[in-house]
Motif scaffolding. Structure first.
Motif, mmCIF file in Angstrom:
data_model
loop_
_atom_site.group_PDB
_atom_site.id
_atom_site.type_symbol
_atom_site.label_atom_id
_atom_site.label_comp_id
_atom_site.label_asym_id
_atom_site.label_seq_id
_atom_site.Cartn_x
_atom_site.Cartn_y
_atom_site.Cartn_z
ATOM 1 N N GLY A 124 0.818 -1.205 0.000
ATOM 2 C CA GLY A 124 0.000 0.000 0.000
ATOM 3 C C GLY A 124 0.852 1.255 0.000
ATOM 4 N N ASP A 125 1.888 1.294 0.867
ATOM 5 C CA ASP A 125 2.785 2.446 0.912
ATOM 6 C C ASP A 125 3.565 2.570 -0.390
ATOM 7 O OD1 ASP A 125 1.940 3.021 3.458
ATOM 8 O OD2 ASP A 125 3.683 2.157 4.462
ATOM 9 N N MET A 126 3.945 1.429 -0.956
ATOM 10 C CA MET A 126 4.650 1.441 -2.229
ATOM 11 C C MET A 126 3.815 2.130 -3.299
ATOM 12 S SD MET A 126 4.345 -0.341 -5.371
ATOM 13 C CE MET A 126 3.429 -1.768 -4.843
ATOM 14 N N ALA A 127 2.514 1.861 -3.324
ATOM 15 C CA ALA A 127 1.632 2.484 -4.307
ATOM 16 C C ALA A 127 1.593 3.994 -4.128
ATOM 17 C CB ALA A 127 0.228 1.896 -4.201
ATOM 18 N N ILE A 128 1.512 4.448 -2.889
ATOM 19 C CA ILE A 128 1.477 5.889 -2.603
ATOM 20 C C ILE A 128 2.765 6.558 -3.068
ATOM 21 C CG2 ILE A 128 1.411 7.610 -0.756
ATOM 22 C CD1 ILE A 128 -0.342 5.618 0.831
ATOM 23 N N ILE A 129 3.898 5.933 -2.743
ATOM 24 C CA ILE A 129 5.194 6.509 -3.090
ATOM 25 C C ILE A 129 5.380 6.581 -4.602
ATOM 26 C CG2 ILE A 129 7.691 6.114 -2.991
ATOM 27 C CD1 ILE A 129 7.188 4.821 -0.214
ATOM 28 N N LEU A 130 5.099 5.487 -5.309
ATOM 29 C CA LEU A 130 5.339 5.470 -6.748
ATOM 30 C C LEU A 130 4.355 6.356 -7.509
ATOM 31 C CD1 LEU A 130 6.359 1.788 -7.507
ATOM 32 C CD2 LEU A 130 7.747 3.729 -6.821
ATOM 33 N N GLN A 131 3.145 6.521 -6.979
ATOM 34 C CA GLN A 131 2.209 7.456 -7.606
ATOM 35 C C GLN A 131 2.792 8.859 -7.602
ATOM 36 O OE1 GLN A 131 0.256 10.070 -6.032
ATOM 37 N NE2 GLN A 131 -0.599 10.586 -8.043
ATOM 38 N N ARG A 132 3.466 9.217 -6.511
ATOM 39 C CA ARG A 132 4.089 10.538 -6.413
ATOM 40 C C ARG A 132 5.349 10.625 -7.282
ATOM 41 N NH1 ARG A 132 3.993 10.604 0.207
ATOM 42 N NH2 ARG A 132 1.753 10.981 0.507
ATOM 43 N N VAL A 133 6.156 9.579 -7.255
ATOM 44 C CA VAL A 133 7.415 9.583 -8.000
ATOM 45 C C VAL A 133 7.176 9.764 -9.496
ATOM 46 C CG1 VAL A 133 9.364 8.147 -8.727
ATOM 47 C CG2 VAL A 133 8.719 8.246 -6.314
ATOM 48 N N PHE A 134 6.186 9.054 -10.036
ATOM 49 C CA PHE A 134 5.920 9.094 -11.472
ATOM 50 C C PHE A 134 4.766 10.030 -11.839
ATOM 51 C CE2 PHE A 134 7.915 4.833 -10.909
ATOM 52 C CZ PHE A 134 9.077 5.106 -11.615
ATOM 53 N N ASN A 135 4.214 10.712 -10.836
ATOM 54 C CA ASN A 135 3.170 11.722 -11.069
ATOM 55 C C ASN A 135 2.024 11.139 -11.902
ATOM 56 O OD1 ASN A 135 1.966 14.194 -10.804
ATOM 57 N ND2 ASN A 135 3.290 15.249 -12.249
ATOM 58 N N LEU A 136 1.437 10.052 -11.398
ATOM 59 C CA LEU A 136 0.405 9.331 -12.136
ATOM 60 C C LEU A 136 -0.982 9.861 -11.824
ATOM 61 C CD1 LEU A 136 1.815 5.736 -11.484
ATOM 62 C CD2 LEU A 136 2.235 7.194 -13.478
ATOM 63 N N ASN A 150 -11.833 4.097 1.732
ATOM 64 C CA ASN A 150 -11.329 5.010 2.758
ATOM 65 C C ASN A 150 -9.851 4.811 3.055
ATOM 66 O OD1 ASN A 150 -11.424 2.601 4.092
ATOM 67 N ND2 ASN A 150 -12.783 3.257 5.732
ATOM 68 N N MET A 151 -9.190 3.891 2.351
ATOM 69 C CA MET A 151 -7.756 3.704 2.521
ATOM 70 C C MET A 151 -6.995 4.797 1.787
ATOM 71 S SD MET A 151 -6.994 -0.377 2.095
ATOM 72 C CE MET A 151 -7.490 -1.570 3.335
ATOM 73 N N LYS A 152 -5.931 5.274 2.392
ATOM 74 C CA LYS A 152 -5.091 6.289 1.762
ATOM 75 C C LYS A 152 -4.499 5.788 0.450
ATOM 76 C CE LYS A 152 -1.200 9.374 2.776
ATOM 77 N NZ LYS A 152 -0.159 9.743 3.780
ATOM 78 N N ALA A 153 -4.283 4.484 0.373
ATOM 79 C CA ALA A 153 -3.651 3.907 -0.808
ATOM 80 C C ALA A 153 -4.643 3.562 -1.910
ATOM 81 C CB ALA A 153 -2.875 2.649 -0.415
ATOM 82 N N TYR A 154 -5.941 3.786 -1.706
ATOM 83 C CA TYR A 154 -6.936 3.329 -2.672
ATOM 84 C C TYR A 154 -6.672 3.884 -4.075
ATOM 85 C CZ TYR A 154 -11.345 2.465 -5.064
ATOM 86 O OH TYR A 154 -12.282 2.062 -5.984
ATOM 87 N N TRP A 155 -6.616 5.212 -4.216
ATOM 88 C CA TRP A 155 -6.428 5.792 -5.535
ATOM 89 C C TRP A 155 -5.018 5.578 -6.077
ATOM 90 C CZ3 TRP A 155 -10.384 6.026 -8.275
ATOM 91 C CH2 TRP A 155 -11.618 6.446 -7.778
ATOM 92 N N PRO A 156 -3.962 5.669 -5.248
ATOM 93 C CA PRO A 156 -2.638 5.324 -5.770
ATOM 94 C C PRO A 156 -2.558 3.906 -6.337
ATOM 95 C CG PRO A 156 -2.388 6.577 -3.761
ATOM 96 C CD PRO A 156 -3.860 6.294 -3.916
ATOM 97 N N ILE A 157 -3.241 2.957 -5.710
ATOM 98 C CA ILE A 157 -3.264 1.592 -6.249
ATOM 99 C C ILE A 157 -3.915 1.586 -7.630
ATOM 100 C CG2 ILE A 157 -4.318 -0.692 -5.970
ATOM 101 C CD1 ILE A 157 -3.873 -0.346 -2.929
ATOM 102 N N ARG A 175 -3.560 -7.155 -1.528
ATOM 103 C CA ARG A 175 -2.676 -7.426 -0.387
ATOM 104 C C ARG A 175 -1.826 -6.203 -0.038
ATOM 105 N NH1 ARG A 175 -0.880 -13.516 -2.486
ATOM 106 N NH2 ARG A 175 -3.009 -14.141 -3.041
ATOM 107 N N PRO A 176 -2.476 -5.095 0.303
ATOM 108 C CA PRO A 176 -1.762 -3.842 0.556
ATOM 109 C C PRO A 176 -0.859 -3.866 1.778
ATOM 110 C CG PRO A 176 -4.054 -3.641 1.215
ATOM 111 C CD PRO A 176 -3.930 -4.947 0.495
ATOM 112 N N LEU A 177 -1.036 -4.835 2.675
ATOM 113 C CA LEU A 177 -0.225 -4.895 3.889
ATOM 114 C C LEU A 177 0.971 -5.829 3.742
ATOM 115 C CD1 LEU A 177 -3.028 -4.963 6.620
ATOM 116 C CD2 LEU A 177 -1.827 -2.993 5.657
#
Length: 356
Positions: A124-136, A150-157, A175-177
């Motif tokens: 889940g955190d990986m999705a958040i980070i890479l969404q920012r890195v690649f500006n998706l 309601n998960m912070k990672a929902y849209w980044p995923i 399997r976000p965890l």
């Protein structure tokens, strides 16, 4: 004798410099699932090994290691500096990369003022980070049983799925965890940088096109050329990978997205709707709905599998035929996407003419 020995040493050193960097890693074999991605990033200096020469691709990646990889990808200096985190002193090996990544808005710490550099990265955190890195910004519209809105990672995923950086599991979970290994993190980074690695983010027997090739469709008095590359729809949007379509007749110049999950094959428009053009699993007689903009959904049926379909490019023997409620026929082939479309009278609208 000394001259011969010196010459031999020079030759040996030259061979060592010319050899791929990953050959120096005794624990990274060529049959490792992410060998190509890791060596690609090692050649770019984004991934390096440990002091003992190993890469440890199956070891869990830490938040500090992730900051270092991201910092190198972004070209940060990495000079050790003071950070705002109580557990990352200026002498920490990753302090510079952490500080610069936080300042750039790519990483963040915890409310208690810590960064937890030795903690593992989870999916889940990986999705958040890479969404920012690649500006998706593009999304997939895929629901996972273990990912709630309601998960912070929902849209980044969703962003990572749309960008072909990652994919869920056959059982409908993401399997976000789960922890992320160094090899997996390398694969995600490589896919964000290079389309050839995005080809690996697909299900078995995928219908997705090869993102490294150019596709040509002909019909309706026009020729359409599809090239997968970074493209920006307007000045206000960051460039993202998508299929850019150019028209020889000048009637159509646009961009489309092609996406796939374990439940469907989709085509649509960037930052907009994607439509289920093929429902999985592909079984003759299967019926599904395709959204129509501004109208009622259209019911389509898989009317044939392993069908022989001739196109100017080649004759396919494994095509899937889909018939629409209006009598239109759509043909798809694994690894090629749409290969032919016929109107209700059997006339060709578009068909695959070339791949190069």
């Amino acid at each position: 004798m000394k001259r011969k020995l010196f010459a031999a040493l020079v030759l040996l050193l030259s061979l060592m410099l010319l050899a791929p960097s990953a050959l120096a890693a005794p624990d990274l074999s060529e049959d490792h699932r992410f060998y190509d991605e890791i060596t690609y990033l090692m050649d770019k200096g984004i991934v390096t090994g440990y002091s003992n020469g190993t890469v440890q691709p199956d070891r869990v990646v830490t938040r500090a290691e992730a900051a270092i990889m991201i910092g190198r990808l972004k070209g940060f200096s990495g000079e050790q500096v003071a950070t705002p985190f109580s557990d990352v002193p200026s002498g920490h090996i990753a302090s510079g990369y952490i500080a610069e990544s936080v300042e750039a808005g790519l990483l963040s710490g915890y409310p208690n003022g810590t960064y937890q550099p030795d903690a593992p990265i989870i999916r889940g955190d990986m999705a958040i980070i890479l969404q920012r890195v690649f500006n998706l910004g593009m999304r997939m519209d895929e629901e996972f049983t273990d990912v709630s809105h309601n998960m912070k990672a929902y849209w980044p995923i969703e962003n990572l799925l749309a960008a072909s950086i990652t994919i869920g599991y056959p059982d409908g979970t993401f399997r976000p965890l789960d922890n992320v290994t160094r090899g997996q993190f390398s694969a995600f980074l490589a896919r964000g940088l290079e389309p050839k690695f995005q080809n690996d983010a697909r299900i078995p027997d995928s219908y997705l096109r090869d993102k490294t090739k150019t596709y040509v469709m002909t019909g309706s008095g026009d020729t359409l050329t599809y090239v997968y590359k970074k493209h920006s729809l307007n000045e206000g949007m960051a460039p993202e990978f998508m299929w850019v379509v150019s028209s020889k007749a000048g009637s159509l110049d646009s961009a489309i997205v092609e996406r796939e999950s374990f439940t469907s094959y989709k085509l649509g428009f960037p930052y907009s709707e994607t439509y289920d053009n093929l429902a999985y699993p592909v079984v003759q007689g299967k019926t599904f709905l395709v959204a129509n903009e501004g109208g009622e959904p259209e019911r389509r049926t898989i009317t044939a599998v392993n069908k022989t379909v001739a196109t100017p490019y080649k004759t396919f023997t494994n095509a899937t035929e889909v018939t629409g409620g209006n009598g239109m026929k759509y043909y798809y082939a694994r690894g090629h996407g749409p290969i032919k479309t016929l109107d209700p009278n059997g006339a060709v609208i578009f068909e695959l003419a070339d791949i190069h």
